[in-house]
Design an enzyme around this catalytic site. Structure first.
Site, PDB file in Angstrom:
ATOM      1  N   ARG A   8     -62.950  51.997  93.092  1.00  0.00           N
ATOM      2  CA  ARG A   8     -62.679  51.052  94.162  1.00  0.00           C
ATOM      3  C   ARG A   8     -61.889  49.853  93.383  1.00  0.00           C
ATOM      4  O   ARG A   8     -62.530  49.257  92.437  1.00  0.00           O
ATOM      5  CB  ARG A   8     -63.332  50.977  94.682  1.00  0.00           C
ATOM      6  CG  ARG A   8     -63.058  50.234  96.213  1.00  0.00           C
ATOM      7  CD  ARG A   8     -64.496  50.146  97.076  1.00  0.00           C
ATOM      8  NE  ARG A   8     -64.829  48.470  97.119  1.00  0.00           N
ATOM      9  CZ  ARG A   8     -65.718  48.032  97.428  1.00  0.00           C
ATOM     10  NH1 ARG A   8     -66.381  48.620  98.533  1.00  0.00           N
ATOM     11  NH2 ARG A   8     -65.749  46.238  97.568  1.00  0.00           N
ATOM     12  N   TYR A  25     -63.562  39.178 100.675  1.00  0.00           N
ATOM     13  CA  TYR A  25     -65.069  40.311 100.665  1.00  0.00           C
ATOM     14  C   TYR A  25     -64.688  41.229  99.401  1.00  0.00           C
ATOM     15  O   TYR A  25     -63.563  41.329  99.188  1.00  0.00           O
ATOM     16  CB  TYR A  25     -65.148  41.328 101.653  1.00  0.00           C
ATOM     17  CG  TYR A  25     -64.226  42.085 102.841  1.00  0.00           C
ATOM     18  CD1 TYR A  25     -63.359  41.572 102.669  1.00  0.00           C
ATOM     19  CD2 TYR A  25     -64.100  43.597 101.869  1.00  0.00           C
ATOM     20  CE1 TYR A  25     -61.969  42.619 103.131  1.00  0.00           C
ATOM     21  CE2 TYR A  25     -63.907  44.144 101.662  1.00  0.00           C
ATOM     22  CZ  TYR A  25     -62.185  43.969 102.947  1.00  0.00           C
ATOM     23  OH  TYR A  25     -61.331  44.726 102.909  1.00  0.00           O
ATOM     24  N   ASP A  55     -61.234  49.631 100.234  1.00  0.00           N
ATOM     25  CA  ASP A  55     -62.163  48.750 101.247  1.00  0.00           C
ATOM     26  C   ASP A  55     -61.566  48.191 102.719  1.00  0.00           C
ATOM     27  O   ASP A  55     -61.666  47.313 101.378  1.00  0.00           O
ATOM     28  CB  ASP A  55     -63.838  48.678 100.735  1.00  0.00           C
ATOM     29  CG  ASP A  55     -64.825  48.402 102.256  1.00  0.00           C
ATOM     30  OD1 ASP A  55     -64.269  48.912 103.057  1.00  0.00           O
ATOM     31  OD2 ASP A  55     -65.925  48.325 102.454  1.00  0.00           O
ATOM     32  N   HIS A  93     -63.170  47.519 104.952  1.00  0.00           N
ATOM     33  CA  HIS A  93     -64.555  46.457 105.673  1.00  0.00           C
ATOM     34  C   HIS A  93     -64.061  46.378 106.942  1.00  0.00           C
ATOM     35  O   HIS A  93     -63.774  45.738 107.578  1.00  0.00           O
ATOM     36  CB  HIS A  93     -64.416  45.091 105.478  1.00  0.00           C
ATOM     37  CG  HIS A  93     -65.544  45.497 103.889  1.00  0.00           C
ATOM     38  ND1 HIS A  93     -66.802  44.819 105.321  1.00  0.00           N
ATOM     39  CD2 HIS A  93     -66.660  45.765 103.391  1.00  0.00           C
ATOM     40  CE1 HIS A  93     -67.600  44.849 104.806  1.00  0.00           C
ATOM     41  NE2 HIS A  93     -67.699  45.712 103.436  1.00  0.00           N
ATOM     42  N   GLU A 120     -61.002  52.877 103.117  1.00  0.00           N
ATOM     43  CA  GLU A 120     -61.597  53.003 103.240  1.00  0.00           C
ATOM     44  C   GLU A 120     -62.541  51.916 104.655  1.00  0.00           C
ATOM     45  O   GLU A 120     -61.630  51.595 104.656  1.00  0.00           O
ATOM     46  CB  GLU A 120     -63.149  52.882 102.992  1.00  0.00           C
ATOM     47  CG  GLU A 120     -64.758  52.622 103.235  1.00  0.00           C
ATOM     48  CD  GLU A 120     -65.083  51.810 102.163  1.00  0.00           C
ATOM     49  OE1 GLU A 120     -65.217  52.330 100.656  1.00  0.00           O
ATOM     50  OE2 GLU A 120     -66.463  51.338 102.554  1.00  0.00           O
ATOM     51  N   GLU A 126     -70.509  54.069 107.313  1.00  0.00           N
ATOM     52  CA  GLU A 126     -71.207  53.483 106.255  1.00  0.00           C
ATOM     53  C   GLU A 126     -72.616  52.423 107.032  1.00  0.00           C
ATOM     54  O   GLU A 126     -73.452  52.884 106.485  1.00  0.00           O
ATOM     55  CB  GLU A 126     -70.731  52.246 104.620  1.00  0.00           C
ATOM     56  CG  GLU A 126     -70.025  51.035 105.458  1.00  0.00           C
ATOM     57  CD  GLU A 126     -69.714  50.409 104.458  1.00  0.00           C
ATOM     58  OE1 GLU A 126     -69.605  51.065 103.324  1.00  0.00           O
ATOM     59  OE2 GLU A 126     -70.152  48.848 104.302  1.00  0.00           O
ATOM     60  N   ARG A 161     -69.412  58.642 105.409  1.00  0.00           N
ATOM     61  CA  ARG A 161     -69.881  58.431 104.251  1.00  0.00           C
ATOM     62  C   ARG A 161     -71.277  57.449 104.824  1.00  0.00           C
ATOM     63  O   ARG A 161     -72.201  56.728 104.188  1.00  0.00           O
ATOM     64  CB  ARG A 161     -68.647  57.067 104.010  1.00  0.00           C
ATOM     65  CG  ARG A 161     -67.935  56.735 103.154  1.00  0.00           C
ATOM     66  CD  ARG A 161     -66.863  55.664 103.380  1.00  0.00           C
ATOM     67  NE  ARG A 161     -67.614  54.465 102.470  1.00  0.00           N
ATOM     68  CZ  ARG A 161     -68.451  53.965 101.712  1.00  0.00           C
ATOM     69  NH1 ARG A 161     -68.344  55.052 100.756  1.00  0.00           N
ATOM     70  NH2 ARG A 161     -69.529  52.938 101.072  1.00  0.00           N
ATOM     71  N   GLU A 183     -70.714  56.297  95.989  1.00  0.00           N
ATOM     72  CA  GLU A 183     -70.388  55.432  95.515  1.00  0.00           C
ATOM     73  C   GLU A 183     -71.081  54.571  94.751  1.00  0.00           C
ATOM     74  O   GLU A 183     -72.746  55.157  94.590  1.00  0.00           O
ATOM     75  CB  GLU A 183     -70.147  54.470  96.683  1.00  0.00           C
ATOM     76  CG  GLU A 183     -70.352  53.092  96.638  1.00  0.00           C
ATOM     77  CD  GLU A 183     -70.039  52.277  97.352  1.00  0.00           C
ATOM     78  OE1 GLU A 183     -70.008  52.264  98.756  1.00  0.00           O
ATOM     79  OE2 GLU A 183     -69.570  51.176  97.317  1.00  0.00           O
ATOM     80  N   TRP A 198     -66.389  42.358 110.598  1.00  0.00           N
ATOM     81  CA  TRP A 198     -66.514  42.488 109.007  1.00  0.00           C
ATOM     82  C   TRP A 198     -67.425  43.557 108.990  1.00  0.00           C
ATOM     83  O   TRP A 198     -68.207  44.305 109.597  1.00  0.00           O
ATOM     84  CB  TRP A 198     -67.832  40.741 109.065  1.00  0.00           C
ATOM     85  CG  TRP A 198     -68.675  41.012 108.005  1.00  0.00           C
ATOM     86  CD1 TRP A 198     -70.224  42.032 107.959  1.00  0.00           C
ATOM     87  CD2 TRP A 198     -68.766  41.659 106.560  1.00  0.00           C
ATOM     88  NE1 TRP A 198     -70.464  42.587 106.934  1.00  0.00           N
ATOM     89  CE2 TRP A 198     -69.932  42.181 105.857  1.00  0.00           C
ATOM     90  CE3 TRP A 198     -66.801  41.147 105.843  1.00  0.00           C
ATOM     91  CZ2 TRP A 198     -70.248  41.948 104.094  1.00  0.00           C
ATOM     92  CZ3 TRP A 198     -67.374  41.254 104.026  1.00  0.00           C
ATOM     93  CH2 TRP A 198     -68.612  41.674 103.436  1.00  0.00           C
TER      94      TRP A 198
HETATM   95  C1  GCO Z   1     -69.176  49.118 100.695  1.00  0.00           C
HETATM   96  C2  GCO Z   1     -69.664  48.000 101.448  1.00  0.00           C
HETATM   97  C3  GCO Z   1     -70.334  46.765 101.047  1.00  0.00           C
HETATM   98  C4  GCO Z   1     -71.323  47.070 102.812  1.00  0.00           C
HETATM   99  C5  GCO Z   1     -72.477  46.119 102.192  1.00  0.00           C
HETATM  100  C6  GCO Z   1     -73.665  46.349 103.033  1.00  0.00           C
HETATM  101  O1  GCO Z   1     -68.577  49.791 100.817  1.00  0.00           O
HETATM  102  O2  GCO Z   1     -69.610  48.499  99.437  1.00  0.00           O
HETATM  103  O3  GCO Z   1     -68.412  48.075 102.307  1.00  0.00           O
HETATM  104  O4  GCO Z   1     -69.636  46.000 100.678  1.00  0.00           O
HETATM  105  O5  GCO Z   1     -70.443  45.646 102.531  1.00  0.00           O
HETATM  106  O6  GCO Z   1     -73.318  47.205 101.825  1.00  0.00           O
HETATM  107  O7  GCO Z   1     -74.518  45.805 103.030  1.00  0.00           O
HETATM  108 MG    MG Z   2     -67.430  49.903 102.594  1.00  0.00          MG
END
Ligand code: GCO
Ligand code: MG
Length: 403
Positions: A148, A160, A211, A213, A237, A263, A284, A340, A403
Site C-alpha cells: 500500500r 493520515y 487508501d 480514507h 480503498e 473496515e 474489508r 492487510e 476521516w
Molecule cells: C487501514 C486503516 C487504518 C485505520 C485504523 C482505524 O486501512 O489500515 O484505514 O489506518 O484508520 O485502523 O482504527
Molecule cells: Mg483503511
C-alpha cells in the site's frame, strides 16, 4: 458438553490499547477473542463486563450459533461497533475453544485450507514520493507481493497513513484527538504522480494499493480512479464515506479501478447493497468489528455470489487475536482476495504469543490447535490502559472533514 465457567475482559496497552475477552470452560479449556475498538476501547470492555458476561456463565460453549443469535437478537438494540465488537469477542473465543477441543487448528473446522497461504499487503509511506518508494522497495525486497502506498501531500503538513516511524504506523497518536489540515485539491494532484513513479521504480509484478480514507465525494473518487487506471492499482480503498451505499454507483460509472470498502462496517446490512449491485470488488470487514467468525463467514458467502472478494482490515489496532482468527478465515474461504498486515510492536507480540508466521509475502495461521494465539496475562499487566484517540481532519476553512 463444556460449560462456560468464567469470562473476563483484559485491557492492556503494549504500545497501543487492546481489549481481549478470555472465556474459561468446565473442560479446563479456554478461548480468547479480540474486542478492541480504536479510541473507544472502554465502551466495549464495559459492554462485555457489565452486560454480556453475566449472561454467558453456565452456557454450552459449543453452542456458538445460538449464543451469537442470543446476543444479537436478544439485545433488542442491534448492530453498531460496540455491540458487534463485543459479540465478535465472544464468538471468536468460542471458536477457539471448539477447535481446541476438536484438536484442530480453526481453519480445519471452517472447511480446511483452500490455499497454501494468505497474500498480505504491507504499508509503505513517506513524506515524499522518493521516501515512500524507498520504503516500498524494502517491502519488495522482503518478499511482499502487495504494497500500500501513502505519501505526504505537498502543501499539507501531515497526512493520515504517513507515519512518524518508517515501519511501525500507529494512527491513534494523542490523549486528545490531534488535528490535521486537509485539502482535496492538493491531495488529488498528488496520487497519480506517486503511482507513476512507483511503476517506474518497482515494475509491474507487485500489487499496489491506496487508501483514500473516506475523504472524497463520489465524483472526485471517479476522477481519482480514472487517473490511476494506467498504473493498474490492486484497489482504491474507502474512496467515500459509505453510509450511503448508492453513492458507489457514481464511482463505478466512471472508473474500472477496483474498489475496496468496509473496515468500519459492522454487519452484512452495511454492505448488502454494495455487494448485491456489484458496486465493489473487495469487502474489508474483519473479525473483531463485524461480529466474529460466524458473521464474517456469512458476509463472505454472500459476497462470493456477487464476485466480491475479501480484503480484511489488519491495521495495528486489530490485535494478534483478531489477526490469527482472520488468517484461519482467509485460508479457508473460496473468495479470499488479500489480507492487510501491519506488524505489531515487539511488546505486543510478547503479550500475545502466536503461531502465525510470514514467509515470502504470505501469512499462515500455523498448525497449533484453536486460533494459535493466547494472551500472557502477566505480560499484559505490565501495560495499563492509556487513553488514545485517532486524529481528526479540518479543511482549510476550519470545517470538519471526513476521516
Ligand atoms: C487501514 C486503516 C487504518 C485505520 C485504523 C482505524 O486501512 O489500515 O484505514 O489506518 O484508520 O485502523 O482504527
Ligand atoms: Mg483503511
Amino acid at each position: 458438553m463444556p460449560k462456560i465457567t468464567a469470562a473476563r475482559v483484559i485491557v492492556t496497552s503494549p504500545g497501543r490499547n487492546f481489549v481481549t475477552l478470555k472465556i474459561e470452560t468446565t473442560d479446563g479449556v479456554h478461548g480468547v477473542g479480540d474486542a478492541t475498538l480504536n479510541g473507544r476501547e472502554l465502551a466495549v470492555a464495559s459492554y462485555l463486563t457489565d452486560h454480556v458476561v453475566p449472561m454467558l456463565i453456565g452456557r454450552d460453549a459449543h453452542a456458538i450459533e445460538d449464543i451469537w443469535q442470543y446476543l444479537y437478537k436478544g439485545a433488542y438494540w442491534r448492530r453498531g461497533p460496540v455491540t458487534m465488537a463485543a459479540i465478535a469477542a465472544v464468538d471468536t473465543a468460542l471458536w477457539d475453544i471448539k477447535a481446541k477441543i476438536a484438536g484442530l487448528p480453526l481453519y480445519q473446522l471452517l472447511g480446511g485450507a483452500s490455499r497454501t497461504g494468505v497474500m498480505v499487503y504491507g504499508h509503505a509511506n513517506g513524506a515524499t514520493i522518493e521516501e515512500t518508494l524507498e520504503n516500498a522497495a524494502v517491502y519488495a525486497e522482503n518478499g511482499y507481493k502487495a504494497i500500500r502506498l501513502q505519501s505526504g501531500v505537498p502543501g499539507l503538513k501531515s497526512v493520515y497513513g504517513v507515519s512518524k516511524d518508517r515501519f511501525v504506523y500507529e494512527p491513534a497518536d494523542g490523549d486528545l484527538p490531534t488535528e490535521s489540515l486537509w485539502s482535496t485539491e492538493k491531495y488529488l494532484r498528488s496520487v497519480a504522480p506517486l503511482f507513476e513513479a512507483a511503476r517506474d521504480r518497482l515494475g509491474w509484478d507487485v500489487h499496489l494499493l491506496h487508501d483514500v480514507h473516506h475523504r472524497l465525494t463520489p465524483i472526485e473518487a471517479g476522477r481519482l480512479g480514472k487517473d490511476l487506471e494506467p498504473y493498474r492499482p490492486f484497489w482504491m480503498e474507502d474512496a467515500v464515506p459509505a453510509e450511503n451505499q448508492a453513492s458507489f454507483r457514481i464511482i463505478r460509472q466512471h472508473t474500472t479501478t477496483p474498489l475496496a470498502v468496509g473496515e468500519v462496517f459492522n454487519s452484512i446490512w452495511d454492505c448488502k447493497q454494495l455487494i448485491e449491485e456489484q458496486l465493489i470488488d473487495y469487502i474489508r470487514t474483519t473479525i473483531v468489528h463485524a461480529g466474529g467468525v460466524t458473521h464474517l463467514r456469512k458476509i463472505a458467502s454472500f459476497a462470493d455470489l456477487h464476485h466480491v472478494r475479501t480484503g480484511c482490515h489488519g491495521a495495528t489496532d486489530l490485535s494478534p487475536v483478531c489477526m490469527a482468527a482472520a488468517l484461519h478465515f482467509d485460508l479457508s474461504i473460496p473468495n479470499f482476495g488479500i489480507q492487510e498486515y501491519m506488524r505489531h510492536t515487539e511488546a505486543t507480540d510478547e503479550v500475545f504469543p502466536h503461531a502465525y508466521s510470514f514467509h515470502d509475502g504470505m501469512l499462515h495461521p500455523g498448525e497449533v490447535v484453536g486460533l494459535g494465539v493466547d494472551i500472557d496475562e502477566a505480560e499484559a499487566a505490565k501495560y495499563p490502559y492509556k487513553r488514545a484517540y485517532l486524529p481528526i481532519a479540518r479543511r482549510e476553512d476550519g470545517s470538519m472533514h471526513d476521516w
